[in-house]
Design a protein around this motif. Structure first.
Motif, PDB file in Angstrom:
ATOM      1  N   ILE A  96     -17.146  23.112  16.687  1.00  0.00           N
ATOM      2  CA  ILE A  96     -16.135  22.534  15.796  1.00  0.00           C
ATOM      3  C   ILE A  96     -14.934  22.040  16.597  1.00  0.00           C
ATOM      4  N   TRP A  97     -14.455  22.847  17.533  1.00  0.00           N
ATOM      5  CA  TRP A  97     -13.303  22.434  18.342  1.00  0.00           C
ATOM      6  C   TRP A  97     -13.662  21.275  19.266  1.00  0.00           C
ATOM      7  N   GLY A  98     -14.869  21.283  19.793  1.00  0.00           N
ATOM      8  CA  GLY A  98     -15.291  20.204  20.678  1.00  0.00           C
ATOM      9  C   GLY A  98     -15.402  18.866  19.989  1.00  0.00           C
ATOM     10  N   SER A  99     -15.570  18.869  18.659  1.00  0.00           N
ATOM     11  CA  SER A  99     -15.643  17.602  17.934  1.00  0.00           C
ATOM     12  C   SER A  99     -14.353  16.802  18.074  1.00  0.00           C
ATOM     13  N   ARG A 100     -13.224  17.486  18.214  1.00  0.00           N
ATOM     14  CA  ARG A 100     -11.938  16.785  18.352  1.00  0.00           C
ATOM     15  C   ARG A 100     -11.924  15.939  19.619  1.00  0.00           C
ATOM     16  N   VAL A 101     -12.349  16.518  20.715  1.00  0.00           N
ATOM     17  CA  VAL A 101     -12.325  15.807  21.992  1.00  0.00           C
ATOM     18  C   VAL A 101     -13.365  14.688  22.017  1.00  0.00           C
ATOM     19  N   SER A 102     -14.595  14.994  21.586  1.00  0.00           N
ATOM     20  CA  SER A 102     -15.668  14.003  21.655  1.00  0.00           C
ATOM     21  C   SER A 102     -15.367  12.792  20.779  1.00  0.00           C
ATOM     22  N   LEU A 103     -14.897  13.024  19.554  1.00  0.00           N
ATOM     23  CA  LEU A 103     -14.587  11.908  18.664  1.00  0.00           C
ATOM     24  C   LEU A 103     -13.388  11.111  19.171  1.00  0.00           C
ATOM     25  N   LEU A 104     -12.367  11.802  19.679  1.00  0.00           N
ATOM     26  CA  LEU A 104     -11.183  11.108  20.173  1.00  0.00           C
ATOM     27  C   LEU A 104     -11.509  10.248  21.379  1.00  0.00           C
ATOM     28  N   ALA A 126     -13.943   3.156  22.901  1.00  0.00           N
ATOM     29  CA  ALA A 126     -14.468   1.991  22.199  1.00  0.00           C
ATOM     30  C   ALA A 126     -13.360   0.974  21.932  1.00  0.00           C
ATOM     31  N   VAL A 127     -12.180   1.448  21.530  1.00  0.00           N
ATOM     32  CA  VAL A 127     -11.058   0.536  21.289  1.00  0.00           C
ATOM     33  C   VAL A 127     -10.672  -0.194  22.572  1.00  0.00           C
ATOM     34  N   LEU A 128     -10.606   0.534  23.688  1.00  0.00           N
ATOM     35  CA  LEU A 128     -10.270  -0.099  24.968  1.00  0.00           C
ATOM     36  C   LEU A 128     -11.324  -1.126  25.360  1.00  0.00           C
ATOM     37  N   SER A 129     -12.597  -0.766  25.189  1.00  0.00           N
ATOM     38  CA  SER A 129     -13.680  -1.675  25.541  1.00  0.00           C
ATOM     39  C   SER A 129     -13.629  -2.947  24.708  1.00  0.00           C
ATOM     40  N   GLY A 185     -14.317   2.582  29.006  1.00  0.00           N
ATOM     41  CA  GLY A 185     -13.765   1.347  28.461  1.00  0.00           C
ATOM     42  C   GLY A 185     -13.928   0.147  29.370  1.00  0.00           C
ATOM     43  N   VAL A 186     -13.706   0.336  30.675  1.00  0.00           N
ATOM     44  CA  VAL A 186     -13.737  -0.813  31.596  1.00  0.00           C
ATOM     45  C   VAL A 186     -15.146  -1.155  32.055  1.00  0.00           C
ATOM     46  N   THR A 187     -16.148  -0.426  31.586  1.00  0.00           N
ATOM     47  CA  THR A 187     -17.524  -0.730  31.998  1.00  0.00           C
ATOM     48  C   THR A 187     -18.411  -1.159  30.834  1.00  0.00           C
ATOM     49  N   THR A 188     -17.900  -1.136  29.597  1.00  0.00           N
ATOM     50  CA  THR A 188     -18.750  -1.444  28.440  1.00  0.00           C
ATOM     51  C   THR A 188     -18.281  -2.663  27.648  1.00  0.00           C
ATOM     52  N   TRP A 189     -17.352  -3.454  28.201  1.00  0.00           N
ATOM     53  CA  TRP A 189     -16.807  -4.594  27.462  1.00  0.00           C
ATOM     54  C   TRP A 189     -17.595  -5.891  27.563  1.00  0.00           C
ATOM     55  N   PRO A 213     -13.860  -9.948  12.150  1.00  0.00           N
ATOM     56  CA  PRO A 213     -15.036  -9.267  11.594  1.00  0.00           C
ATOM     57  C   PRO A 213     -16.066  -8.898  12.647  1.00  0.00           C
ATOM     58  N   LEU A 214     -16.296  -9.795  13.607  1.00  0.00           N
ATOM     59  CA  LEU A 214     -17.222  -9.486  14.691  1.00  0.00           C
ATOM     60  C   LEU A 214     -16.694  -8.345  15.551  1.00  0.00           C
ATOM     61  N   VAL A 215     -15.395  -8.347  15.826  1.00  0.00           N
ATOM     62  CA  VAL A 215     -14.788  -7.281  16.628  1.00  0.00           C
ATOM     63  C   VAL A 215     -14.900  -5.946  15.914  1.00  0.00           C
ATOM     64  N   LEU A 216     -14.678  -5.930  14.602  1.00  0.00           N
ATOM     65  CA  LEU A 216     -14.790  -4.690  13.834  1.00  0.00           C
ATOM     66  C   LEU A 216     -16.202  -4.135  13.884  1.00  0.00           C
ATOM     67  N   ALA A 217     -17.184  -4.992  13.651  1.00  0.00           N
ATOM     68  CA  ALA A 217     -18.574  -4.530  13.706  1.00  0.00           C
ATOM     69  C   ALA A 217     -18.940  -4.037  15.095  1.00  0.00           C
TER      70      ALA A 217
END
Length: 305
Positions: free
Chosen positions: A96-104, A110-113, A170-174, A218-222
């Motif tokens: 449960i506690w690890g979900s905070r780190v993994s999701l964040l 993903a946002v950076l990428s 982030g810098v490897t998946t864009w 819309p493409l960026v959101l998807a």
């Protein structure tokens, strides 16, 4: 038009808000028709609630090694539903506690990428010429290089922290986002109203920000919803390889601890299964949501419902 009609007619901002509300309602009506997308969204809402309420449900002391409540590697029981780890900590609280780190980490990476990919894609599609050629060759180089290898190299060189993991992913998946956004930008800039905007004196910044960006959003959101699942898997992989922050608990870190404790050879399945299932469920939920969003925003894709 009478004075009374002029005073009661909605202004431009009110009309814009009405259009946005109507668009959001239309999007939600279409999204609800995708059963897989609704299931994925429900799973994500549940995971988000679990992560947000973790400080009150399990508390931060669940990470403590010195105050572990159980014996090392206890099998599941009424007291410890998912068993304990090598230090005697309850695995349910750790997951449960690890979900905070993994999701964040997955969300920030993903946002950076997507931000990097959208910036390069829009500018390369707008300016073209030598700039587009250079940017697309750099993008091609990143595409042919193994993403995980580049992320491991960055995580190895930089300090071990969550920021490093976010940066490495982030810098490897864009590149995929950059190519998709550039293709959409080229299609948008071929439309007549772009020529009219240029003829009226619209500068590069005005055209990209006011005309191109809204059409590629819309493409960026998807793309963002689809990349989050890959980012969570990448974070788990880096943590499993021992490149994550050792001071925080994450799902990948739990798998790495289980490997170091010899859980595979000793048959302590409860040490491996819960974090592995959590990673798989969240990654699948984001993928289902991403496919549903993609289908709603672009019905020609024909994604199955």
């Amino acid at each position: 038009m009478t004075a009374e009609t002029a005073t009661t007619a909605p202004g431009p901002r009110a009309l814009a808000r009405q259009r946005r509300r109507a668009s959001a309602a239309r999007f939600w009506r279409e999204y609800r028709t995708h059963r897989a997308g609704v299931f994925g969204l429900a799973a994500l809402v549940l995971c988000a609630l679990v992560a947000l309420t973790a400080p009150w449900t399990v508390g931060s002391d669940v990470q403590s090694v010195t105050d572990a409540p159980g014996r090392p590697l206890e099998s599941p029981s009424a007291r410890f539903p998912l068993g304990t780890d090598q230090f005697g900590r309850g695995l349910l609280g750790l997951v449960i506690w690890g979900s905070r780190v993994s999701l964040l980490v997955g969300l920030l990476a993903a946002v950076l990428s997507v931000a990097i990919g959208a910036l390069i894609g829009i500018t390369a599609g707008h300016f073209r010429g030598w700039y587009a050629t250079v940017m697309m060759r750099i993008t091609d180089w990143f595409l042919v290089m193994p993403t995980l290898v580049l992320a491991i190299a960055l995580a190895t060189v930089l300090s071990r922290s969550l920021g490093t993991i976010v940066l490495a992913i982030g810098v490897t998946t864009w590149p995929t986002t950059a190519r998709l956004v550039r293709a959409q930008t080229l299609a948008v800039e071929s439309r007549p109203y772009i020529e009219r905007a240029k003829a009226l004196g619209g500068g590069h910044g005005h055209i990209m920000a006011r005309h191109v960006l809204p059409n590629v959003m819309p493409l960026v959101l998807a793309q963002t919803t689809l990349i989050i699942s890959s980012a969570i898997l990448a974070e788990a992989t880096l943590a499993f390889l021992g490149l994550g922050d050792p001071t925080v608990v994450s799902w990948g870190g739990l798998l790495q601890d289980a490997r170091e404790a010899g859980a595979v050879s000793s048959g302590d399945w409860w040490y491996l299964v819960p974090p592995g299932i959590a990673i798989a469920v969240v990654a699948l939920a984001f993928t289902l949501c991403g496919r549903a969003v993609e289908s709603v925003l672009n019905p020609r894709l024909g994604v199955s419902r």
